[in-house]
Every structure is written in C-alpha cells, then in structure tokens.
Design a protein around this motif. Structure first.
Motif, PDB file in Angstrom:
ATOM      1  N   ASN A 202       0.813  -1.217   0.000  1.00 40.31           N
ATOM      2  CA  ASN A 202       0.000   0.000   0.000  1.00 40.31           C
ATOM      3  C   ASN A 202       0.845   1.265   0.000  1.00 40.31           C
ATOM      4  OD1 ASN A 202      -2.626  -1.400   0.419  1.00 40.31           O
ATOM      5  ND2 ASN A 202      -1.680  -1.997   2.348  1.00 40.31           N
ATOM      6  N   THR A 206      -2.561   4.014   0.509  1.00 39.28           N
ATOM      7  CA  THR A 206      -3.407   4.084   1.706  1.00 39.28           C
ATOM      8  C   THR A 206      -2.561   4.012   2.973  1.00 39.28           C
ATOM      9  OG1 THR A 206      -3.782   1.687   1.639  1.00 39.28           O
ATOM     10  CG2 THR A 206      -5.410   3.107   0.550  1.00 39.28           C
ATOM     11  N   ASP A 207      -1.265   4.259   2.835  1.00 42.40           N
ATOM     12  CA  ASP A 207      -0.416   4.368   4.016  1.00 42.40           C
ATOM     13  C   ASP A 207       0.506   5.574   3.865  1.00 42.40           C
ATOM     14  OD1 ASP A 207       1.924   3.704   2.527  1.00 42.40           O
ATOM     15  OD2 ASP A 207       1.707   1.574   2.983  1.00 42.40           O
ATOM     16  N   GLN A 212       0.240   3.035   8.837  1.00 40.87           N
ATOM     17  CA  GLN A 212      -1.151   3.426   8.946  1.00 40.87           C
ATOM     18  C   GLN A 212      -1.463   3.750  10.411  1.00 40.87           C
ATOM     19  OE1 GLN A 212      -3.528   0.222   7.266  1.00 40.87           O
ATOM     20  NE2 GLN A 212      -3.217   0.954   5.169  1.00 40.87           N
ATOM     21  N   PRO A 233      -7.010   2.956   7.100  1.00 35.42           N
ATOM     22  CA  PRO A 233      -6.168   3.352   5.962  1.00 35.42           C
ATOM     23  C   PRO A 233      -6.341   4.832   5.618  1.00 35.42           C
ATOM     24  CG  PRO A 233      -7.319   1.303   5.501  1.00 35.42           C
ATOM     25  CD  PRO A 233      -7.919   1.864   6.743  1.00 35.42           C
ATOM     26  N   ASP A 247      -7.275   2.887  -6.985  1.00 39.88           N
ATOM     27  CA  ASP A 247      -7.436   2.898  -5.532  1.00 39.88           C
ATOM     28  C   ASP A 247      -8.504   3.906  -5.144  1.00 39.88           C
ATOM     29  OD1 ASP A 247      -5.040   1.180  -4.476  1.00 39.88           O
ATOM     30  OD2 ASP A 247      -4.218   2.443  -6.066  1.00 39.88           O
ATOM     31  N   ASN A 249     -11.035   4.175  -1.582  1.00 40.14           N
ATOM     32  CA  ASN A 249     -11.599   3.594  -0.358  1.00 40.14           C
ATOM     33  C   ASN A 249     -12.534   4.582   0.338  1.00 40.14           C
ATOM     34  OD1 ASN A 249      -9.821   5.453   0.679  1.00 40.14           O
ATOM     35  ND2 ASN A 249      -8.587   4.002   1.843  1.00 40.14           N
ATOM     36  N   SER A 255      -8.722  -1.768   7.994  1.00 44.19           N
ATOM     37  CA  SER A 255      -7.840  -2.814   7.485  1.00 44.19           C
ATOM     38  C   SER A 255      -7.400  -3.702   8.643  1.00 44.19           C
ATOM     39  CB  SER A 255      -6.607  -2.214   6.794  1.00 44.19           C
ATOM     40  OG  SER A 255      -5.784  -1.540   7.728  1.00 44.19           O
ATOM     41  N   ALA A 298     -11.672  -1.389  -1.312  1.00 43.56           N
ATOM     42  CA  ALA A 298     -10.428  -0.612  -1.376  1.00 43.56           C
ATOM     43  C   ALA A 298     -10.115  -0.094  -2.771  1.00 43.56           C
ATOM     44  CB  ALA A 298      -9.264  -1.459  -0.885  1.00 43.56           C
ATOM     45  N   THR A 299     -10.668  -0.716  -3.805  1.00 39.29           N
ATOM     46  CA  THR A 299     -10.440  -0.245  -5.179  1.00 39.29           C
ATOM     47  C   THR A 299     -11.775  -0.107  -5.892  1.00 39.29           C
ATOM     48  OG1 THR A 299     -10.095  -2.540  -5.936  1.00 39.29           O
ATOM     49  CG2 THR A 299      -8.137  -1.250  -5.372  1.00 39.29           C
ATOM     50  N   ASN A 313      -9.495  -5.741  -0.996  1.00 34.57           N
ATOM     51  CA  ASN A 313      -8.075  -6.098  -1.063  1.00 34.57           C
ATOM     52  C   ASN A 313      -7.826  -7.270  -0.127  1.00 34.57           C
ATOM     53  OD1 ASN A 313      -6.296  -2.910  -1.496  1.00 34.57           O
ATOM     54  ND2 ASN A 313      -7.675  -4.034  -2.827  1.00 34.57           N
ATOM     55  N   PHE A 346      -6.008  -6.970  -5.658  1.00 34.27           N
ATOM     56  CA  PHE A 346      -6.553  -5.611  -5.571  1.00 34.27           C
ATOM     57  C   PHE A 346      -7.817  -5.467  -6.411  1.00 34.27           C
ATOM     58  CE2 PHE A 346      -1.987  -5.234  -4.876  1.00 34.27           C
ATOM     59  CZ  PHE A 346      -1.883  -4.319  -3.841  1.00 34.27           C
TER      60      PHE A 346
END
Length: 473
Positions: A202, A206-207, A212, A233, A247, A249, A255, A298-299, A313, A346
């Motif tokens: 990620n 998302t990080d 995270q 995330p 991506d 979210n 997560s 997430a996607t 994910n 993903f």
C-alpha cells in the motif's frame, strides 16, 4: 550536538517528574550484546540518555542517513528537466531519519521516527523554481508516532529477569504490519542497497511510507513471534476511466493485518517493528513466517460507462529467512538467504507503476516506441497476481580486522493478471561494511523489463546503478 540532545531530553522528560530526573540524566553508549561482540568488534551500540539512577527510565536516540549516487538508463522517450536524456546521473537523500524512543516506565514507552525521504535535484521538495524548487527544502514528517503499553513486559519488573513470553499493546501511526518479514523490514540493516518496495503493497497509497493509523499488538510465545493490527487506511478517492481499476476507499473500511514467524534457533530482538535483512553471521537464525492484510472496498473499477464496482483487497505472504556463519569460525564467513511468495488481490487486472526518485518526464518530441510504465526509471511495481522474491548474500572470508565484504544477488518474479508476459527483475551488488552495520558502502545494479502498452508484452529492458553511503546509529 550535546545541546540538541539536552533539548530533546527536556522536551520528552516533561511527563511526570521531569525536573528531578533530568538532573540525574547521563548519556552513555550501550554495548552490543555478547553474541555480537566477537563478530563486530568495531560496532556501535545505542545512544542512551538515562532519566533515573537505574537506567530503566531512558531515552534512546537513533540517527540514520542514506546517500544515493546513481546512473540511470532511462525508459524510451524520457526528458529530464525538459531536456531529452537517455542516461542520467544524479545524487540524492534516499532516507534521512531521527529516531526517539522514550521508556517512561518498564510498562510504558513512546516511539517516534521523523525525517525525509527521496530528495533529489529535481524532486522531493517544494514546487516552482528558484529558492522553492522542486528538489529543495523538503518538509520533515513523522514516519512513526505511537504509544506502547507492556501487558507482559520482556523484563520482569520484580525479578529483573527476562520473561519467556511477552505481549505489548500500542496505538498511533505505526509499522507493525502484516504480510511478510520484508513488509516489516529494517532500512538500516538491509542485505541489498535498497528494498524491492513491492514488499509494501500500500506504499504511499493508503499508508504513509508503509505506516497506517491504528491499534496493534505484538509479542512472543516461546519461539513464536507475532504481530497483529487493526488500522484506518489513509483516504484515497481516485476515479477510474472505462475499463480501469484504481485505488478508492471512500467508504472508509478498516484494514486488518497480521504476521507470525517461528524462530527455530536464535530469537531476534523485536523491541521495534523492524526486522534485519542480514546479521552477517552474528546470530544463528532460521525462521518461517506467514502474514495477511485485508480491507473491504479498497479499489474501484468502471466496467462500462457509468457502471462502477468496488473490490476488496486481500494479500498474504509466506516466507523463510536464514542467516548464520558457515565454514571455519576464524574465517567469519556467513550466508544470508531470504525468500517470500506473495499473493496480491486488488481487483481484476489491477497494476501499479513506480520509480524511486524518478527524474524523468515525457519528451514531447520523441517519435519512437515508448513503454507503458512511463518515463525515467518507472517500472511495474505490483498488481493483482503472484510475486516471488529471493535474495542471498555471502560474507567473504576474513581479510581485515576492520572491514567485511558481502556480495549479494536478488531475483523477482511478477506474474500479474494485467500483463501477458511474466516480469523478471534482477539485482546484484556488494556491501562493504566499515563499522559493522553502522557504516557501509553498497553498490547495486538493477535490471527491469519494460512493456508494450498494446500487447502488454516485454518490449525491452533498462538498468540502474546505485552507490549507497550509509551511516546509522
């Protein structure tokens, strides 16, 4: 430097009886454990500031710096600073870090790591030109910032002896991650000049540089070491074109991550989340591990005009790590081997590209065939599919009392749904250790495939030479 350390002490020790403890504080260098002394006679320990007479209340300070000198073979059609270039020389700060670890009691601690990453002559800084150029004055940011509570501490507070089992809970911005050992990799004890990066699935999506926000637990039960986390995330809301998946979210699901490893021989120090890529034979280590990461919605894909579909994910990894001396003890030879298999999902045909400190952009006047990955040193980093990575290094027989030489090689296989050909990546090089892992020079050559945008088959290959100068305390 002494004034800076004193200022740090005053700030962090303001919790509780700061004024009384600071008067008694002293700066000492903690020696390496006995198991490492014979291997690393010149290595340094931690910089530690004691806040009481016993030393149980303390602040540990760490510093690390990785300077890169590079020669890049650019992807076809690359311009650097609007000038067409097939090859580019550059230098940059790959990582520059300050680490503070405050042990307030035997049960409670604060961990912080801040600094910069990826500053080059053309990227990593501000926007515009002149004094606020694209490569100038990057902002410091926190990579780690969390509090931790010992439910079962490593050291029994009454007997002062090590507990066979321990367990810690924490919360904040952290890197106690799942999936694999390399997802929890130390950047100061790498076997290679750099990590493959796809070990952080990620990364900067998302990080925040593989971290995270969330709560985590980690510990040890006999020889089984584990870590688990529930995180929020970082938000991303990219919008896909027709036939694309990106991506997104926006629904804000949590997560879940975890990793566990069984340590057959020596047990590693897991006071922080980071695991070494090589011990140069200072330990006898053979570990098997497995981990997982999952999050819902997430996607986002647009399957046809106006029709959108969210995807979860789900990622897992299985790995093995081996590091120990071989041959005659007097020769101080050692073998390090690590191998990991990843399954990343993903969503259908998801692909992601990446170029570390990429100096390149599109040359608008180029008329030849270009790679779908883009320009500069961009490559396919990861995607939905199977990935396998293996690295190996060998410490050569002793030839000096001060330095060690360790050649290494790696191989990455990426069998991704969105590509018709399997992608093969190669790296090889060597580490010259001057002061154990505290000071080293590393050289690495990396070869990457490039793909045709229409056929999604391999078009050509390009390479990259990296010389790393590393200092770490």
């Amino acid at each position: 430097m002494k004034k800076c350390l004193l200022l740090i002490t005053l700030i962090l020790a303001n919790i509780g009886s700061a004024q009384d403890t600071i008067k008694q504080s002293e700066v000492i260098v903690v020696e390496q454990p006995e198991v490492e002394k014979n291997q690393f006679k010149n290595s340094l320990g931690d910089l530690k500031i004691n806040l009481d007479q016993s030393g149980e209340k303390n602040i540990k300070v760490g510093l690390s710096s990785q300077i890169w000198l590079r020669y890049l073979e650019n992807n076809p059609g690359t311009a650097v600073n609007n000038v067409p270039q097939n090859h580019t020389y550059d230098a940059g700060l790959r990582r520059m870090r300050i680490i503070l670890n405050a042990q307030l009691t035997n049960a409670y601690s604060i961990y912080m790591q801040f600094g910069i990453n990826n500053q080059s002559f053309i990227s990593g800084g501000g926007s515009g030109t002149g004094a606020n150029g694209a490569g100038k004055k990057p902002q410091l940011f926190f990579m780690d910032a969390y509090n931790e509570l010992a439910i079962i501490p490593r050291i029994n507070s009454s007997t002062k002896k090590a507990n066979k089992n321990h367990f810690y809970l924490g919360a904040g911005l952290h890197s106690w991650s799942g999936i694999s050992r390399m997802t929890n990799a130390s950047t100061t004890k790498m076997l290679t000049a750099d990590l493959p990066v796809f070990n952080f699935p990620n990364i900067e999506i998302t990080d925040q540089f593989s971290r995270q926000f969330g709560v985590f637990g980690h510990g040890e039960y006999n020889k089984f070491n584990y870590r688990v986390a529930i995180n929020k995330p970082f938000a991303t809301n990219r919008q896909p074109g027709v036939g694309e998946i990106v991506d997104n979210n926006q629904s804000g699901k949590l997560s879940f991550a975890g990793y566990g490893m069984y340590q057959f021989f020596d047990q590693e120090n897991t006071a922080t989340s980071f695991l070494a890529g090589t011990y140069l034979g200072s330990k006898k280590v053979f570990n098997l591990g497995a981990g997982i990461y999952s999050t819902k919605d997430a996607t986002l894909a647009q399957t046809e005009p106006g029709v959108f579909e969210s995807h979860d994910n789900l990622m897992y990894g299985i790995d093995a790590f081996f590091d120990m001396t071989i041959g005659a003890k007097s020769k101080e030879m050692a073998l390090s081997v690590y191998s990991v298999f990843y399954r990343y999902d993903f969503g259908p045909n998801y692909l992601r590209t990446n170029g570390i400190m990429n100096p390149g952009t599109k040359d608008p006047n180029f008329t030849g065939e270009t790679a779908v990955e883009g320009f500069g040193n961009a490559k396919y980093l990861l995607g939905t599919g199977n990935l396998w990575y293996t690295q190996a290094g060998f410490v050569l027989p002793k030839f000096s009392n001060k330095v060690k030489l360790q050649p290494f090689a790696t191989y990455s296989l990426k069998d991704l749904e969105g590509l018709r050909d399997i992608a093969h990546f190669y790296d090889f090089g060597a580490n010259l250790y001057i002061l154990s892992q505290n000071a080293k020079v590393a050289y690495q050559y990396s070869s990457r495939p490039l793909f045709n945008g229409d056929t999604k088959e391999v078009l050509t290959r390009r390479g990259e030479h990296i010389l790393t100068l590393q200092i770490a305390l």
